[in-house]
Design an enzyme around this catalytic site. Sequence first.
Site, PDB file in Angstrom:
ATOM      1  N   ASN A 210       9.593   8.012   0.446  1.00 39.07           N
ATOM      2  CA  ASN A 210       8.952   8.469  -0.909  1.00 39.07           C
ATOM      3  C   ASN A 210       8.638   6.976  -1.830  1.00 39.07           C
ATOM      4  O   ASN A 210       9.412   6.605  -2.063  1.00 39.07           O
ATOM      5  CB  ASN A 210       9.813   9.523  -1.508  1.00 39.07           C
TER       6      ASN A 210
ATOM      7  N   LYS B 253      -3.081  21.340  -8.945  1.00 39.79           N
ATOM      8  CA  LYS B 253      -2.298  22.142 -10.007  1.00 39.79           C
ATOM      9  C   LYS B 253      -1.325  21.535 -10.982  1.00 39.79           C
ATOM     10  O   LYS B 253      -0.550  20.477 -10.890  1.00 39.79           O
ATOM     11  CB  LYS B 253      -1.235  23.144  -8.605  1.00 39.79           C
TER      12      LYS B 253
ATOM     13  N   THR C 238     -10.623   2.901   4.390  1.00 42.09           N
ATOM     14  CA  THR C 238      -9.460   3.518   5.087  1.00 42.09           C
ATOM     15  C   THR C 238     -10.009   5.010   5.753  1.00 42.09           C
ATOM     16  O   THR C 238     -11.086   4.982   5.834  1.00 42.09           O
ATOM     17  CB  THR C 238      -8.565   3.866   4.263  1.00 42.09           C
ATOM     18  N   GLU C 239      -9.068   5.536   6.819  1.00 44.14           N
ATOM     19  CA  GLU C 239      -9.539   7.039   7.754  1.00 44.14           C
ATOM     20  C   GLU C 239     -10.202   7.745   6.995  1.00 44.14           C
ATOM     21  O   GLU C 239     -10.953   8.133   7.640  1.00 44.14           O
ATOM     22  CB  GLU C 239      -8.157   7.366   8.121  1.00 44.14           C
ATOM     23  N   TYR C 240      -9.347   7.764   5.072  1.00 44.73           N
ATOM     24  CA  TYR C 240     -10.098   8.465   4.828  1.00 44.73           C
ATOM     25  C   TYR C 240     -11.407   8.274   4.398  1.00 44.73           C
ATOM     26  O   TYR C 240     -13.050   9.010   3.993  1.00 44.73           O
ATOM     27  CB  TYR C 240      -9.444   9.358   3.225  1.00 44.73           C
ATOM     28  N   GLU C 241     -11.552   7.295   3.579  1.00 45.70           N
ATOM     29  CA  GLU C 241     -12.792   6.920   2.960  1.00 45.70           C
ATOM     30  C   GLU C 241     -13.926   6.639   4.481  1.00 45.70           C
ATOM     31  O   GLU C 241     -14.784   7.188   3.555  1.00 45.70           O
ATOM     32  CB  GLU C 241     -12.325   4.863   2.259  1.00 45.70           C
TER      33      GLU C 241
ATOM     34  N   GLU D  84       1.032  -1.092  -0.010  1.00 42.47           N
ATOM     35  CA  GLU D  84      -0.118  -0.218   0.287  1.00 42.47           C
ATOM     36  C   GLU D  84       0.900   1.268  -0.261  1.00 42.47           C
ATOM     37  O   GLU D  84       1.967   0.976   0.658  1.00 42.47           O
ATOM     38  CB  GLU D  84      -0.955   0.159   1.064  1.00 42.47           C
TER      39      GLU D  84
ATOM     40  N   ASP E 263      -2.669  11.986  -2.405  1.00 41.62           N
ATOM     41  CA  ASP E 263      -2.752  13.322  -3.003  1.00 41.62           C
ATOM     42  C   ASP E 263      -2.802  13.541  -4.339  1.00 41.62           C
ATOM     43  O   ASP E 263      -2.583  13.137  -4.915  1.00 41.62           O
ATOM     44  CB  ASP E 263      -2.146  14.145  -1.848  1.00 41.62           C
TER      45      ASP E 263
ATOM     46  N   ASP F  42     -11.984   9.604  -3.458  1.00 38.80           N
ATOM     47  CA  ASP F  42     -13.229  10.362  -3.242  1.00 38.80           C
ATOM     48  C   ASP F  42     -13.197  11.737  -4.489  1.00 38.80           C
ATOM     49  O   ASP F  42     -14.156  12.068  -4.644  1.00 38.80           O
ATOM     50  CB  ASP F  42     -13.526  11.018  -2.173  1.00 38.80           C
TER      51      ASP F  42
HETATM   52  N1  SAM Z   1      -4.465   5.941   2.676  1.00 35.55           N
HETATM   53  C1  SAM Z   1      -4.288   6.578   3.729  1.00 35.55           C
HETATM   54  C2  SAM Z   1      -6.367   7.632   4.027  1.00 35.55           C
HETATM   55  O1  SAM Z   1      -7.394   6.353   2.718  1.00 35.55           O
HETATM   56  O2  SAM Z   1      -6.837   6.861   4.773  1.00 35.55           O
HETATM   57  C3  SAM Z   1      -3.558   8.042   3.491  1.00 35.55           C
HETATM   58  C4  SAM Z   1      -4.499   9.326   2.350  1.00 35.55           C
HETATM   59  S1  SAM Z   1      -3.977  10.661   2.278  1.00 35.55           S
HETATM   60  C5  SAM Z   1      -4.461  11.714   1.872  1.00 35.55           C
HETATM   61  C6  SAM Z   1      -2.138  10.419   2.064  1.00 35.55           C
HETATM   62  C7  SAM Z   1      -1.224   9.719   2.196  1.00 35.55           C
HETATM   63  O3  SAM Z   1      -0.073   9.480   1.363  1.00 35.55           O
HETATM   64  C8  SAM Z   1      -0.089  10.513   3.661  1.00 35.55           C
HETATM   65  O4  SAM Z   1      -0.349   9.921   4.198  1.00 35.55           O
HETATM   66  C9  SAM Z   1       1.253  11.281   2.692  1.00 35.55           C
HETATM   67  O5  SAM Z   1       2.524  10.979   3.781  1.00 35.55           O
HETATM   68  C10 SAM Z   1       1.179   9.909   1.950  1.00 35.55           C
HETATM   69  N2  SAM Z   1       2.048  10.254   1.112  1.00 35.55           N
HETATM   70  C11 SAM Z   1       1.961  10.985   0.025  1.00 35.55           C
HETATM   71  N3  SAM Z   1       2.825  10.876  -1.606  1.00 35.55           N
HETATM   72  C12 SAM Z   1       3.987   9.919  -0.924  1.00 35.55           C
HETATM   73  C13 SAM Z   1       5.062   9.491  -1.322  1.00 35.55           C
HETATM   74  N4  SAM Z   1       5.751   9.974  -2.075  1.00 35.55           N
HETATM   75  N5  SAM Z   1       5.137   8.485  -1.059  1.00 35.55           N
HETATM   76  C14 SAM Z   1       4.551   7.861  -0.365  1.00 35.55           C
HETATM   77  N6  SAM Z   1       3.484   8.523   0.499  1.00 35.55           N
HETATM   78  C15 SAM Z   1       2.675   8.944   0.226  1.00 35.55           C
END
Ligand code: SAM
Length: 214
Positions: free
Chosen positions: A96, A122, A191-194, A44, A118, A154
Amino acid sequence: MRQRNKPWADDFLQENTHLVIPNPSEHKNKWQEVFGNNNPIHVEIGTGKGQFIVGMAKQYPNINFIGIELAKSIIVTAAQKVQESGQQNIRLIQENAENLNEIFETNEVSTIYLNFSDPWPKNRHEKRRLTSRAFLERYENVLDPDGELIFKTDNRGLFEYSLVSFSEYEMLLQEINLDLHKIQDPENVMTEYEEKFSAKGQPIYRCKAVFRGE
Ligand code: SAM
């Protein structure tokens, strides 16, 4: 996802290297050894606080789950959740996802999950989107030939962008779901966001795609 300063995070990570794996590239092509079995590896990307990966690990005990999360202050919360769950089939990596090909060998991964990535709306940030072409190249490299990419969001704009990106990459789209929660799917782990967005009545989109669809 909001990041809070957690002064204890470094100590926690040093004490829990069995869970949040330091120097992950040392395990390239040997991740099954880390778990001590031959079970498939599911990854994931952007694990956040860990609700999805813990839920999936409970539901599928014969799969090895690896969560990659960039933010230290967030991955420690996921690690605490994994600890509390007692699940042995989860490891976490603070990295990353750009470095995916340094961490996994070609064909080493069976499934990749992108959950509520995310959106980076932009144009100048397009390369940061986890469904942009450069990321698809990385996923294609580490996924086995039958491997699946499963993407939930979403965000309608990101979903449409991603469908175009998958199609331009000549991936085969196996499922396009425009309202995942319309029909209860007992296998769907939220997920939390879901949870947050679906509670507000927003539709959840899901796409399943493969790179080589023979
Ligand atoms: N997946 C979780 C959920 O659905 O509840 C978290 C969603 S949150 C909007 C996006 C997560 O992806 C953040 O915790 C961020 O730090 C991580 N993230 C963003 N870009 C990333 C990258 N290039 N590599 C690893 N993690 C990343």
